[in-house]
Design a protein around this motif. Structure first.
Motif, short mmCIF file in Angstrom:
data_model
loop_
_atom_site.label_atom_id
_atom_site.label_comp_id
_atom_site.label_asym_id
_atom_site.label_seq_id
_atom_site.Cartn_x
_atom_site.Cartn_y
_atom_site.Cartn_z
N ARG A 1 0.89 -1.30 0.14
CA ARG A 1 -0.03 0.09 -0.08
C ARG A 1 0.85 1.29 0.28
NH1 ARG A 1 -2.33 -4.12 0.10
NH2 ARG A 1 -4.47 -4.63 -0.01
N LEU A 2 2.12 1.10 0.61
CA LEU A 2 2.69 2.32 0.57
C LEU A 2 3.41 2.88 -0.66
CD1 LEU A 2 4.67 2.01 4.20
CD2 LEU A 2 3.34 3.82 3.27
N THR A 3 3.22 2.13 -1.70
CA THR A 3 3.66 2.54 -3.06
C THR A 3 2.38 2.64 -3.94
OG1 THR A 3 3.89 0.16 -3.77
CG2 THR A 3 5.84 1.36 -2.79
N GLY A 4 1.37 2.80 -3.44
CA GLY A 4 -0.24 3.00 -3.94
C GLY A 4 -0.82 4.15 -3.54
N SER A 5 -2.11 4.16 -3.35
CA SER A 5 -2.90 4.84 -2.76
C SER A 5 -2.79 5.55 -1.38
CB SER A 5 -4.29 4.71 -3.28
OG SER A 5 -5.24 3.61 -2.48
N TRP A 6 -2.36 4.67 -0.61
CA TRP A 6 -2.27 5.20 0.83
C TRP A 6 -1.03 6.05 1.23
CZ3 TRP A 6 -5.59 3.58 4.90
CH2 TRP A 6 -6.51 2.62 4.44
N LEU A 7 -1.24 6.84 2.01
CA LEU A 7 -0.17 7.77 2.64
C LEU A 7 -0.15 7.43 4.06
CD1 LEU A 7 -0.54 10.87 0.66
CD2 LEU A 7 1.15 9.45 0.44
N ILE A 8 0.78 7.59 5.03
CA ILE A 8 0.95 7.20 6.42
C ILE A 8 2.12 8.41 6.78
CG2 ILE A 8 1.54 5.71 7.99
CD1 ILE A 8 1.03 3.60 6.26
#
Length: 156
Positions: free
Chosen positions: A50-57
């Motif tokens: 997910r961290l390389t897609g649409s999610w930001l954390i």
């Protein structure tokens, strides 16, 4: 001056974020229904994807350790002829370790996330707050929706 910094997470943070997710959920639910090591492995893999897609954390870091985080899933909207925002944001997994609570860490995480949404001209940020987090979200400007319908499939 603060003794922590806020930054975007990278895939290198996935293992730590998985551990914090475990800690957050066990603290919140009071029990674990899965084997910890299996969960950590699955969650770390999920985070890396997910961290390389649409999610930001966004993470709060103090003394080289992550002490809090908030997740944002960018959700695309269907284009409109009149224009307007192309995304909305789903806010989730907001957690600050107990020893860092009430020191401004949570508010700083939310402020960074909201600034990102403002700069990207996102339409709305949506969150399903816990009873414990609802007052913090309200202090940060989140409001009950004026227009929202839901169809619960598997309510908690």
């Amino acid at each position: 001056m603060t003794d922590y910094t806020i930054r975007l997470a990278t895939v290198d943070d996935a293992a730590v974020l998985a551990r914090l997710r475990w800690r957050f959920q066990v603290e919140d639910d009071g029990e674990a229904r899965r084997d910890e090591e299996a969960f950590l492995s699955d969650c770390e893999r999920w985070l890396r994807d997910r961290l390389t897609g649409s999610w930001l954390i966004w993470v709060a870091e103090a003394g080289g350790e992550i002490c809090g985080h908030v997740f944002l899933n960018r959700v695309e909207k269907v284009p409109k002829p009149a224009g307007g925002a192309d995304e909305l944001g789903y806010v989730t997994n907001f957690y600050v370790v107990p020893q860092w609570r009430n020191r401004g860490v949570g508010r700083a995480l939310l402020d960074e996330m909201r600034e990102h949404a403002r700069v990207r001209s996102m339409d709305t940020l949506v969150v399903w707050p816990s009873e414990r987090s609802a007052p913090l979200y309200a202090r940060a400007g989140f409001q009950p929706p004026l227009e929202l319908l839901e169809f619960p499939i598997h309510p908690a």
